[in-house]
Enzyme design. Structure first.
Site, PDB file in Angstrom:
ATOM      1  N   TRP A 152     -17.761 -26.637 -41.007  1.00  0.00           N
ATOM      2  CA  TRP A 152     -17.375 -25.289 -40.585  1.00  0.00           C
ATOM      3  C   TRP A 152     -15.875 -25.197 -40.326  1.00  0.00           C
ATOM      4  O   TRP A 152     -15.251 -24.164 -40.578  1.00  0.00           O
ATOM      5  CB  TRP A 152     -18.131 -24.908 -39.313  1.00  0.00           C
ATOM      6  CG  TRP A 152     -17.880 -23.503 -38.859  1.00  0.00           C
ATOM      7  CD1 TRP A 152     -18.531 -22.376 -39.284  1.00  0.00           C
ATOM      8  CD2 TRP A 152     -16.903 -23.047 -37.911  1.00  0.00           C
ATOM      9  NE1 TRP A 152     -18.023 -21.251 -38.655  1.00  0.00           N
ATOM     10  CE2 TRP A 152     -17.021 -21.637 -37.808  1.00  0.00           C
ATOM     11  CE3 TRP A 152     -15.944 -23.687 -37.134  1.00  0.00           C
ATOM     12  CZ2 TRP A 152     -16.222 -20.887 -36.961  1.00  0.00           C
ATOM     13  CZ3 TRP A 152     -15.141 -22.931 -36.296  1.00  0.00           C
ATOM     14  CH2 TRP A 152     -15.286 -21.553 -36.211  1.00  0.00           C
ATOM     15  N   HIS A 153     -15.286 -26.274 -39.847  1.00  0.00           N
ATOM     16  CA  HIS A 153     -13.868 -26.245 -39.487  1.00  0.00           C
ATOM     17  C   HIS A 153     -12.947 -26.289 -40.690  1.00  0.00           C
ATOM     18  O   HIS A 153     -11.768 -25.924 -40.580  1.00  0.00           O
ATOM     19  CB  HIS A 153     -13.545 -27.391 -38.527  1.00  0.00           C
ATOM     20  CG  HIS A 153     -13.989 -27.131 -37.122  1.00  0.00           C
ATOM     21  ND1 HIS A 153     -15.258 -27.405 -36.687  1.00  0.00           N
ATOM     22  CD2 HIS A 153     -13.329 -26.592 -36.061  1.00  0.00           C
ATOM     23  CE1 HIS A 153     -15.370 -27.053 -35.417  1.00  0.00           C
ATOM     24  NE2 HIS A 153     -14.218 -26.558 -35.015  1.00  0.00           N
ATOM     25  N   GLY A 154     -13.428 -26.735 -41.831  1.00  0.00           N
ATOM     26  CA  GLY A 154     -12.565 -26.753 -42.999  1.00  0.00           C
ATOM     27  C   GLY A 154     -13.181 -27.507 -44.160  1.00  0.00           C
ATOM     28  O   GLY A 154     -14.048 -28.372 -43.974  1.00  0.00           O
TER      29      GLY A 154
END
Length: 473
Positions: A321-323
């Site tokens: 989700w963060h990257g």
């Protein structure tokens, strides 16, 4: 446009508040919606269509789910929601990542398209997905009016950088909310605190980190061991102050117009375990994965093997989700390992005084993994922190950097703790029976917001003003 820009502060936000407070109550939501769509379109007008389209799909599927008579059709509509929203998120955020890795392994495709990531897509996708899931679970009623759901998904307070606001949190406030002088003051106060965190502290810590940790393996190898430690310490402060600042500003702006968003950060750097850290860090994201992934998979009410599986799924998704980069996946796996160790091996075996030190060290190295998308640079920094492959233990530039910014680093460190909140609570408690404390509290309450606003604006003008400059050695 970002919250910490002068055009946002003195043109967009001021215009929004003036019109909102003066206009008739029945038009207030429409004013918020218009300003929210303008705010989102400012960063990429063509992606406004994507936001409106995803919201329309969620509005449609939620209504169909609510009115469906049989379970099969409800499941089909829920599946349709997941395919549309997660499919679009996967395309815009992860398609290039997967094609690059596929190309590295098999040599195809020959050309990888340049896919621009729409602003805030991760946040509003999760918000809309949680909304439809809650309708599917019959925990909330579907919103019958499309533009009101669009208001929920596009509210400029939280659409771009969170927190992830659940529909049930604001469902009643969309139609029924009031604003009094206390709401406006508390909202302004919270916004000014967040603005100061971002413009004065986070940006200044970022300058230290960027000057000590330069991109490129050769540049990192030329840095000293203490230089890497100091640079990563500044980054550790920066990332909390940055993320929490945006949540503070979002919560403050919401309060000004009658929305009460839930807290998103609860001083995570005072945690005494990795599990405690994640109860305090990005709370809206943690609770999303808990409620919509971990618990549906079985949560902790199953065998040890399935608990490990459930946690592995959650932390793989948290990293992704963060990257779209391998370091974020490794970051998720890294935290998975420590959470499993705490759950099944470590338990309460760490002595009390060392719990905080242990947690900070785990978090510190976690931010090292998080920062570097280049695995080569990540490797250089990880071994460099232990004195391997650096230019030496320390250097004159590191000492100068530390002494020049010692008060900034101290103040930023204190800002990561609840000390200010504690002092305020003490003044409130003693103010009820001590006139002097009551006077000090009132004076403080009056002067702190404008002082923070003035210092923040000065810091933003040219990014050259640093209020700690006068305290440097």
């Amino acid at each position: 446009m970002v919250f910490s820009s002068l055009i946002f502060l003195f043109v967009f936000l001021v215009s929004n508040l003036i019109i909102y407070l003066l206009i008739d109550k029945k038009y207030k939501n429409k004013v918020l919606l218009i300003f929210s769509l303008i705010f989102y379109a400012w960063g990429g007008p063509k992606y406004l269509i994507l936001l409106v389209g995803e919201t329309f799909a969620s509005w449609f599927f939620a209504l169909k789910i609510q009115h469906s008579k049989n379970k099969r059709s409800r499941k089909l509509y829920m599946l349709g929601e997941c395919i549309v929203l997660l499919g679009l998120l996967g395309y815009f955020k992860y398609a290039v990542f997967f094609m690059e890795n596929f190309q590295a392994l098999f040599g195809v495709p020959d050309v990888i398209p340049n896919i621009v990531l729409p602003i805030g897509i991760s946040f509003y996708t999760f918000q809309l997905l949680s909304y439809v899931v809650d309708v599917y679970r019959r925990e909330i009623h579907a919103q019958p009016v499309f533009w009101k759901l669009l208001l929920y998904s596009s509210l400029f307070h939280q659409c771009i950088a969170g927190p992830i606001v659940r529909y049930e949190t604001v469902a009643d406030e969309i139609d029924n909310r009031t604003v009094n002088q206390t709401d406006i003051y508390m909202g302004v106060r919270r916004f000014c605190i967040g603005l100061a965190k971002k413009s004065i502290l986070a940006n200044s810590c970022a300058e230290i980190a960027d000057s000590l940790i330069l991109p490129g393996s050769d540049a990192l190898a030329s840095q000293s061991t203490l230089g890497l430690w100091l640079g990563m310490f500044a980054y550790m402060l920066q990332i909390y102050l940055d993320f929490s600042a945006y949540s503070d500003m979002a919560i403050g702006m919401g309060r000004m117009v009658g929305f009460h968003y839930l807290e998103n950060f609860n001083y995570p750097y005072i945690a005494k375990s990795v599990q405690d850290f994640w109860r305090r860090w990005h709370i809206s994201l943690s609770t999303f994965f808990r409620d919509y992934v971990y618990i549906p998979l079985g949560g902790s009410r199953c065998s040890k093997e399935k608990i490990i599986r459930n946690m592995a799924v959650v932390w793989f998704l948290t990293g992704m989700w963060h990257g779209a980069s391998w370091n974020y996946i490794f970051w998720g796996i890294y935290y998975l390992i420590f959470l499993l160790l705490e759950r099944f091996v470590i338990g309460d075996k760490i002595p009390g005084p060392l719990k905080h030190v242990y947690t900070l060290l785990v978090v510190f190295f976690g931010w090292v993994i998080f920062k570097f998308e280049s695995l080569g640079e990540l490797g250089h920094v990880l071994i460099g922190l232990f004195g391997i492959g650096t230019s030496g233990f320390t250097g004159m530039d590191v000492g100068t950097m530390f002494l020049s910014n010692i008060f900034l680093l101290l103040f930023a460190s204190v800002a990561c703790t609840p000390l200010g909140k504690t002092i305020r609570q003490i003044l409130i408690r003693y103010g009820t029976r001590n006139p002097v404390s009551f006077m000090v509290f009132n004076i403080t309450e009056m002067i702190v917001p404008p002082i923070l606003l003035i210092l923040s604006v000065l810091a933003l003008i040219g990014n050259s003003y640093n209020p700690f400059l006068y305290f440097q050695f």
